[in-house]
Each structure stands twice: as C-alpha cells, then as structure tokens.
Design an enzyme around this catalytic site. Structure first.
Site, PDB file in Angstrom:
ATOM      1  CB  SER A  12       6.982   7.822  25.686  1.00  0.00           C
ATOM      2  OG  SER A  12       6.886   8.806  26.678  1.00  0.00           O
ATOM      3  CE  LYS A  45       8.657   3.466  28.678  1.00  0.00           C
ATOM      4  NZ  LYS A  45       7.784   4.402  27.928  1.00  0.00           N
ATOM      5  CB  SER A  54       8.952   7.951  29.224  1.00  0.00           C
ATOM      6  OG  SER A  54       8.059   7.094  28.558  1.00  0.00           O
TER       7      SER A  54
END
Lengths: 94, 484
Positions: free
Chosen positions: B177, B78, B153
C-alpha cells in the site's frame, strides 16, 4: 470450494454484518472464487513446517505495572455516539 | 514554485533564511487550490493549523533555534493515522467525524521535528485496496492521467506527492500500500522492516503485516523522513529495539560489487511486457554501474498472494470487530431489537463493500472446521516464503523486481473483480509476509505512465536498499513530472 448462501448467512452472523439478499448472493459467488484461488495452498506439502504468526521472533513483552496518566473520562467519551451522565449509552439488553 | 522542491532543497533555503516557512506553506496551499479539484488527494485540509504551525517555525528560526531537516516542511498524513484533534476517518463512513484524542507515534515524531501538517489523505477504506476506489468519500485520481487510478491503498498520499500538493507524505503498507501507489504515481515509497516504525495510533488492518513508511519525491527525502519516524516505542510492543543508523549516511552513489538477485517468479506471467522491459533496462544500468546481477528463484513466492488473502482478512476480521457503534464511530439510526441487531446494522451501514468482503473472508477462514485448512496452512506457507528469502539473502545483498505488474489502470477497470484487483500486489505482498524492507523508485515511463522498480533488502538493512536506490536515482535521473 463453493460457499453456499446458508454459509454466508452463518459467517455474516459471526461477523455481525447484516447483509441484503443481493449481498448474500454476491458474496457467495465472490468468496467461492477467492477461496478457490487461495485454497490452492492446501495442495502444498507443509509437513513439519512451523507456522509463522509474526515476522519477528517476539515472545511475550512485559513491563512494570506502574500508574500512569491516561485519558480523562471526558476524552474517553468524546467520540461515543450516545452517552448520558458520563457513561456510554447502549440499547436495552434485558 | 517552492512546492516543486524536495525536503532537502527546502531545508537549505529555510536554514539560510532565503524563504520563510510561511511562504512555503502558502505556496503549497496555492498549488492545492490549483490542482486538488482534479486530483482529489485529500480528505481533509488543515490550512489554519498549518499556517499557525508555519508561523511558529518562523519565530523559532528568527530566535536562532536549531532547525532539523524537517522543520517547517509541509507534510500530508494518510487518514488511517490518528492525529489529535483532527478528524481521522480511514476513508470509512463508520469513522466519519471521529476525532482522535491522541496522535500516532509516527505523526507525533514528525510534530516533534516541527513539520507543518497540510492535511489528511484519501485511501482505500481501512487500507483495503489497490486503487483508492474503495474510499467511502470518492476516489483519488492519478496526476499523470486523470482517467487512471493512483494505486492504493495510500493513493492519496502518493498522488499528493506526485502533484506537488505536499512536500512529502506518510503512508502505510500491509501488502504493498505504499510501494504500489508510489510506483503508479512515479514517486519514492518505502515499507520499512516490520517493527522499525511504531504502529501506535495507526488504525489496525492486519497487525502482523502493517507498517508505516515515507512517500517522497526522491531517495534522499526518504532517508530523512525515515530517520525521523523510526525507533522503539513503549506504546507498541512489536516495535523493534534495534540500533538505528543515520540513514542519510547510506546515500552513497556506489554499487560496485553489490550482488543483486532477480527472482524469476517476479518477471514471468502476469507482468506487463513494458514493465518487464523497463525493469530489465534498470538491471542493465545497475550492471553498468558495477553491480552483479543474477537470476534466482523464490520457489514458494507464487503462493504468497493466496497466503496473504487468508492471513490479512483473518487479522482484519478480528481487528475490525472493535467498530461496534458503542465507544466511537457511527451507530445505526434504525430501530434495533437487541445488541446483536445494533452491531449488525451499524456495521452493515458503516462498512463499504471491500471491507465487508474481507471481514467475511477472514471470519470464514477462522471459523470452526476451516481454521487449519486455511489460516493454519497460510501461516505455514508464510514460513516457507520467509525461508526462501533467507536463503536468497545468504548470497545476495538485495533483490530487485517490478513493484507493480502493470502501470496505472483505468478507473473502474478492476473494481468489480476482486481477484483481478488483488493481483496488483503480487510483487509486493511477499515482502510484508517476510517482514523485510522494500522500496519503490521510478525507473521510467511506459505510455506516459510511471513504472516503479522494487528493491528488497534483508531485515533491518534499509541502508543497503537506500544505497542501491540512491545510486540508481543519481545515474538514471528520472526528471519527468505529471502535467496538471
């Protein structure tokens, strides 16, 4: 809980965000909505309840003050948007 | 078709020299070439360094060096985890072109195991969002249905795993997330106990809630990745100095006598009936396997969303103060009058809408006159929620609920309505507030879209949730894959 445009302007200054007129209006409306929802927790009786700032019972963490290798000046400056003579350059202050 | 396999399957093949790391790496990039234009999971692909890393792995294997479970395995990271020499943007304009001079500890630990980093994945800007639509560089799409969001997210990481554009990924989880996108994309995602994985080098959103964790194709891979990334780190004083078990030992398909509590607050209002039905089916399966299921109540959990949306923005407003256009990141090109003007214009141009909204919300909640009523009260509510969980765990080994109240929603559906978007995390947020671990595993499809089951455990009891998740996975056998 309505957040006025004036309050939005005050908070924006504290947060160092320059907002357009449109954003001020939008945030005034949206923040009011969110706080109206979130503000419901004020109704809860929390007398005698200790606040939790952290899920773990961590107190101060100490370590020996030892010399270690750190970033070089070149590395530390490598992402600066403006630099000169090994220093970060900023707009004139005085 | 190597990209379709799991970490543990590929590890065997690499170890037995049936395949080379190079073949595997090339296969994954071929898959990316075929589907990435549809999914848009990545912000940055690092093919060149990946190929040379794969080559180095093959040399090591040739020399007969020991091969760890992750050696030569392609991984996606990420984009809020610093990667030395590789752009790390947090999907924000303010960090565009930011190239870290060090790697985050979790990533460094993976590099120590000789993983092959494929690239950096898309996300909601600064991890603020539940759909990945808040990325400054455009949304990621759900591989199961390209008209829907992948969740967020960590939407890029979850979509990349679901689309076989990587073998596994790392995500971060502040209010759901990792788990919510894993749920929406039909993969496995775990948020470990707060402090189990070092946050050093993870760009901070809400420091008391943020935690890095694995997103994988199955529960075995989850345990393998967790083994590699956890542990005390001198660079993160909040990381835990705990005895860490070998998590693969937890992978036993036996839940006889396991006591499962089902919080009724997570099965009521706001939960899509189809999601609820699949959750009930999953619980029935657990019961058939010998677990004991009982409904329980977490009386204060209904206040978790409110407490979270005061605490997390408050911490964010303080953490994001560092983006000032001075030491790194974007600086305004406009003419400025003084420093405050420079800060304000830089931040106005660099941050997206949701980030601004949360900075405003947090600054307001911390400002004079409102601190006690909002932030102070939210912290007390956090204590009440922790007490609820502690009480539940006196009697139950794990708690089970849906991960997300709905399946993947349409792009744009909740974009203009922040409150509605925030509701996506009603089942996951309490876990972050309490600091306990939680995992999401697939438990079926509703209208062709994946539904995730959340299993929550006691602090540092990842072992029991992994066992429950593994047992369920073996019995249920979710084999569906998105068609791209």
């Amino acid at each position: 809980m309505a957040i006025s445009k004036k309050e939005v302007e005050h908070v924006a200054l504290l947060a160092r965000l320059s907002l357009s007129e449109g954003e001020k209006e939008k945030f005034s409306k949206q923040l009011s909505q969110i706080l109206e929802h979130a503000g419901k927790i004020a109704e809860l009786n929390t007398e005698g309840v200790e606040p939790t700032s952290h899920a773990l019972p961590i107190k101060n963490v100490f370590r020996e003050d030892e010399e270690k290798t750190c970033l070089s000046q070149k590395e530390a400056l490598s992402n600066a948007p403006a630099k000169e003579d090994g220093m970060i350059k900023i707009p004139k202050i005085v | 078709m190597l990209h379709k396999l799991t970490v543990h399957e590929l590890h065997k093949k690499l170890k037995n020299r049936e395949i080379s790391a190079m073949e595997l790496c090339r296969d994954v990039f071929k898959r990316i070439e075929a589907v990435e234009s549809k999914v848009k999971a990545y912000l940055n692909l690092t093919e060149e360094t990946a190929l040379s890393a794969a080559n180095a792995v093959d040399e090591k294997i040739k020399l007969g060096e020991e091969v760890s479970f992750l050696t030569g395995i392609p991984a996606a990271i990420k984009d809020n985890m610093c990667t030395k020499g590789v752009e790390t943007t947090c999907a924000s304009k303010i960090l565009k072109n930011f190239v870290p001079v060090y790697s985050s500890t979790a990533v460094e630990k993976l590099f120590n195991e000789d993983i092959v980093m494929i690239g950096k994945t898309n996300m909601d800007e600064f991890a603020m969002g539940s759909s990945t639509e808040n990325s400054a560089f455009g949304p990621t799409l759900n591989p199961w249905n390209l008209k829907t969001v992948p969740g967020g997210s960590s939407g890029g990481s979850a979509a990349a795993v679901a689309a076989d554009e990587t073998i596994f990924a790392l995500g971060s989880d502040t209010g759901g997330s990792i788990r919510q996108p894993a749920s929406l994309c039909g993969v496995v995602g775990m948020k470990p106990t707060y402090g189990l994985v070092s946050r050093y080098g993870l760009v901070a959103f809400a420091s008391s809630l943020d935690q890095i964790g694995p997103i994988t194709k199955d529960v075995t891979d989850c345990a393998l990745v967790l083994n590699a990334i956890c542990g005390k780190d001198p660079m993160d004083s909040t990381s835990l100095d705990a005895k860490i078990p070998n998590y693969t030992k937890a992978l036993v398909s036996d839940v006889k006598g396991l006591k499962i509590g089902v919080p009724k607050e997570f099965m009521g209002e706001g939960i899509d009936p189809k999601v609820k039905r699949l959750t009930e089916d999953a619980l029935e399966l657990f019961e058939k396997m010998g677990a004991i299921i009982e409904e329980i109540s977490l009386p204060h959990v209904g206040q978790a969303l409110s407490a979270y949306y005061l605490i997390a923005p408050a911490e964010a407003s303080s953490n994001l103060a560092r983006f000032d256009g001075v030491r790194y990141g974007y600086r305004t090109k406009q003419k400025v009058e003084d420093m405050v003007d420079m800060y304000s214009k830089t931040r106005a141009e660099g941050f997206g809408n949701e980030v601004k909204r949360r900075i405003m919300l947090g600054t307001y909640a911390l400002s004079t006159g409102y601190y006690e009523a909002y932030y102070g009260q939210a912290q007390k509510v956090r204590t009440l929620i922790i007490n609820d969980f502690n009480k539940a765990f006196e009697k139950y080994d794990v708690l089970v609920s849906p991960t997300s109240p709905t399946v993947a929603f349409k792009l744009g559906e909740k974009f203009e309505d922040p409150l509605k978007m925030y509701m996506s995390d009603i089942c996951t947020i309490p876990v972050n507030l309490a600091g306990i671990p939680g995992i999401s595993i697939p438990c079926g499809l509703a209208d062709g879209l994946p539904v995730g089951l959340q299993i929550m455990g006691k602090t540092l009891d990842e072992t029991t949730i992994l066992r429950a998740a593994y047992a369920f996975e073996q019995e249920f056998g979710f084999k569906e894959k998105p068609i791209l």
